[in-house]
Design a protein around this motif. Structure first.
Motif, mmCIF file in Angstrom:
data_model
loop_
_atom_site.group_PDB
_atom_site.id
_atom_site.type_symbol
_atom_site.label_atom_id
_atom_site.label_comp_id
_atom_site.label_asym_id
_atom_site.label_seq_id
_atom_site.Cartn_x
_atom_site.Cartn_y
_atom_site.Cartn_z
ATOM 1 N N VAL B 84 0.740 -1.199 0.182
ATOM 2 C CA VAL B 84 0.166 0.016 -0.108
ATOM 3 C C VAL B 84 0.900 1.021 -0.290
ATOM 4 N N VAL B 85 0.779 1.896 -0.904
ATOM 5 C CA VAL B 85 1.265 3.488 -0.758
ATOM 6 C C VAL B 85 0.275 4.775 -0.406
ATOM 7 N N SER B 86 1.075 5.260 0.090
ATOM 8 C CA SER B 86 -0.302 6.696 0.520
ATOM 9 C C SER B 86 0.601 7.738 1.048
ATOM 10 N N MET B 87 0.058 8.614 0.569
ATOM 11 C CA MET B 87 0.552 10.442 1.139
ATOM 12 C C MET B 87 0.966 10.729 2.440
ATOM 13 N N HIS B 88 0.084 10.103 3.247
ATOM 14 C CA HIS B 88 -0.231 10.730 4.347
ATOM 15 C C HIS B 88 0.109 9.272 5.068
ATOM 16 N N ASN B 89 0.687 9.346 7.034
ATOM 17 C CA ASN B 89 0.672 7.832 7.467
ATOM 18 C C ASN B 89 0.193 8.194 9.009
ATOM 19 N N ASN B 109 6.258 9.975 -1.255
ATOM 20 C CA ASN B 109 6.819 10.456 -1.396
ATOM 21 C C ASN B 109 8.356 10.048 -1.024
ATOM 22 N N ALA B 110 8.750 8.165 -1.096
ATOM 23 C CA ALA B 110 9.557 7.358 -0.809
ATOM 24 C C ALA B 110 10.223 7.591 -2.340
ATOM 25 N N GLN B 111 11.941 7.106 -2.073
ATOM 26 C CA GLN B 111 12.496 7.133 -3.609
ATOM 27 C C GLN B 111 12.478 6.451 -4.490
ATOM 28 N N LYS B 112 12.786 6.529 -5.260
ATOM 29 C CA LYS B 112 12.752 5.328 -6.209
ATOM 30 C C LYS B 112 13.226 4.045 -5.821
ATOM 31 N N GLU B 113 14.354 4.445 -5.507
ATOM 32 C CA GLU B 113 14.866 3.039 -4.521
ATOM 33 C C GLU B 113 14.667 2.182 -3.023
ATOM 34 N N GLU B 114 13.710 3.084 -2.815
ATOM 35 C CA GLU B 114 12.203 2.769 -2.147
ATOM 36 C C GLU B 114 11.454 1.223 -1.930
ATOM 37 N N PHE B 115 10.961 2.362 -2.907
ATOM 38 C CA PHE B 115 9.829 1.221 -3.527
ATOM 39 C C PHE B 115 10.578 0.490 -4.116
ATOM 40 N N LEU B 116 11.629 0.095 -5.119
ATOM 41 C CA LEU B 116 12.421 -0.981 -5.508
ATOM 42 C C LEU B 116 12.405 -1.856 -4.503
ATOM 43 N N GLN B 117 13.357 -1.865 -3.634
ATOM 44 C CA GLN B 117 14.014 -2.165 -1.958
ATOM 45 C C GLN B 117 12.219 -2.764 -1.873
ATOM 46 N N ALA B 118 11.032 -2.650 -1.365
ATOM 47 C CA ALA B 118 10.119 -2.156 -0.654
ATOM 48 C C ALA B 118 9.299 -3.921 -1.667
ATOM 49 N N ILE B 119 9.542 -3.580 -3.406
ATOM 50 C CA ILE B 119 8.659 -4.944 -3.715
ATOM 51 C C ILE B 119 9.791 -5.587 -3.736
ATOM 52 N N GLU B 120 10.871 -5.432 -3.792
ATOM 53 C CA GLU B 120 12.173 -6.633 -3.398
ATOM 54 C C GLU B 120 11.590 -7.314 -2.590
ATOM 55 N N THR B 121 11.212 -6.759 -1.934
ATOM 56 C CA THR B 121 11.235 -7.210 -0.453
ATOM 57 C C THR B 121 10.300 -8.499 0.183
ATOM 58 N N ILE B 122 8.974 -7.512 -1.006
ATOM 59 C CA ILE B 122 7.757 -8.456 -0.261
ATOM 60 C C ILE B 122 7.771 -9.708 -1.264
#
Lengths: 214, 214
Positions: B84-89, B109-122
């Motif tokens: 899940v991605v969201s504007m707010h927390n 507002n996460a950076q590109k790297e974090e997105f890819l990291q998250a997807i890989e981890t999951i």
DNA sequence: TTATAAATCCCTGTTTTCGGGGATGCTTAT
DNA sequence: ATAAGCATCCCCGAAAACAGGGATTTATAA
């Protein structure tokens, strides 16, 4: 004739998204994209011959942020328009931007159509703010005016903060190395000044002002 | 082997941005993109034969939002991962998602790297939450537990509200047609119960609970 | 330079809060 | 039926807050 744009945002993804929707419109020319405001300043400083129509910038960026960038642009190049996009809509940020003559403000979660609408409006020479943003700005102004006369001194802020933190007069006096009479005077003045009745009123004021957290 | 993804977000720009960073990685296959959760539900329901690895979804969407979508997916298809991605927390949203077994949560507002990291981890079978999100979740849990035992009765709420509205004991007694001794008892009990020291503490509690506005 | 504001301290008297007690009915669960 | 919780009321004494004055020194702004 094509319009020349510069975009500044340190979030690759947002940048890509913005570029993709701008690409669908043929009349924009992206001169430059940057990860922070400093790069944009440098670019504008160097390329004096180039006609730059609009700088789209994020608020939070490393080194030179969007607020500083907008101020700099408006101070040095009054014919460059600015559109600020942000995740959040804090009254403080909005106020500071509007006061420094930003041409538009959008939340990052705006829809494609609103982005294009905002850009067109600004390039046409008008300002663009969503109704919500205008409301926040005016609400903020209104509240500030209401509370303008009431200015607390440093010491008063210290005292009211400690009161709201549940300390007694004697404890506050000890903490600040002052006589208990002094603190009593401050409490009394605060109650009069803020037009409240007792500690509960002072506490509420302190919370509203963010001196303490509830 | 390529991983199959579905993305749900009603913001064209965010979608485009996300697609652009996923395109740079060759091992993702975007099966489907949707403007709201209902479309995703329908897609998953129809394409039962297809292996779906991960659904990336926004929280705020028309009709079926990300929270509802995540719940539905986790109830019906336990082998589909969700990010899940969201504007707010907001603690509330984070809590609800984690309780319904979401596999990851990111701010937009996460950076590109974090997105890819998250997807890989999951996709690797683990959960992905940034430190900040974990903190918010735990903080929230902690506070809830702390306040769980403390249940105020109707009368107590009435009294603490009036206290926070700056009325004195006598005034509250008059208002509620009770003896001033009664109100004194309530005040005393409230101070003990809520573990505060005085009116300031009671007032802060009342504000935190929304019994009065600051 | 002369007001004005800020920070500090003091006095008197009244009211309220605070911290201990305890009591009596009346519901509500166990 | 019996305990627990709720709502109500009472007393006392110490501490604190509230209301109303006033005073001095030191910055600061007009």
């Amino acid at each position: 004739m094509k319009h020349n744009l510069i975009i500044a945002d340190d979030h690759k993804m947002f940048l890509d998204g913005l570029l993709s929707i701008l690409k669908t419109e043929s009349n924009y020319n992206i001169l430059y994209t940057a990860k922070h405001g400093g790069h944009v300043k440098k670019y504008i400083t160097i390329n004096t011959e180039e006609k730059i129509d609009l700088v789209i910038t994020d608020v939070t960026m490393p080194e030179v942020d969007g607020i500083a960038l907008n101020k700099w642009i408006k101070k040095t190049n009054r014919n460059i328009k600015t559109l600020v996009v942000s995740m959040h809509n804090s009254p403080k940020i909005i106020d500071e931007l509007i006061e420094s003559n930003v041409d538009g403000y959008l939340q990052k979660n705006a829809q494609k159509e609103e982005f294009l609408q905002a850009i067109e409006t600004i390039l046409g020479g008008e300002k663009y703010f969503s109704k919500e943003i205008k409301d926040i700005y005016l609400q903020n102004k209104f509240e500030k005016n209401k509370e303008k006369e009431i200015k607390l001194t440093k010491r008063e802020v210290e005292v009211i903060s400690l009161i709201a933190e549940e300390f007694t007069t004697q404890e506050i006096a000890d903490k600040l190395f002052l006589s208990k009479h002094t603190i009593e005077s401050y409490r009394k003045n605060l109650i009069t000044k803020l037009n409240v009745r007792n500690l509960a009123g002072l506490t509420k004021y302190a919370i509203k002002k963010g001196y303490v957290s509830s």
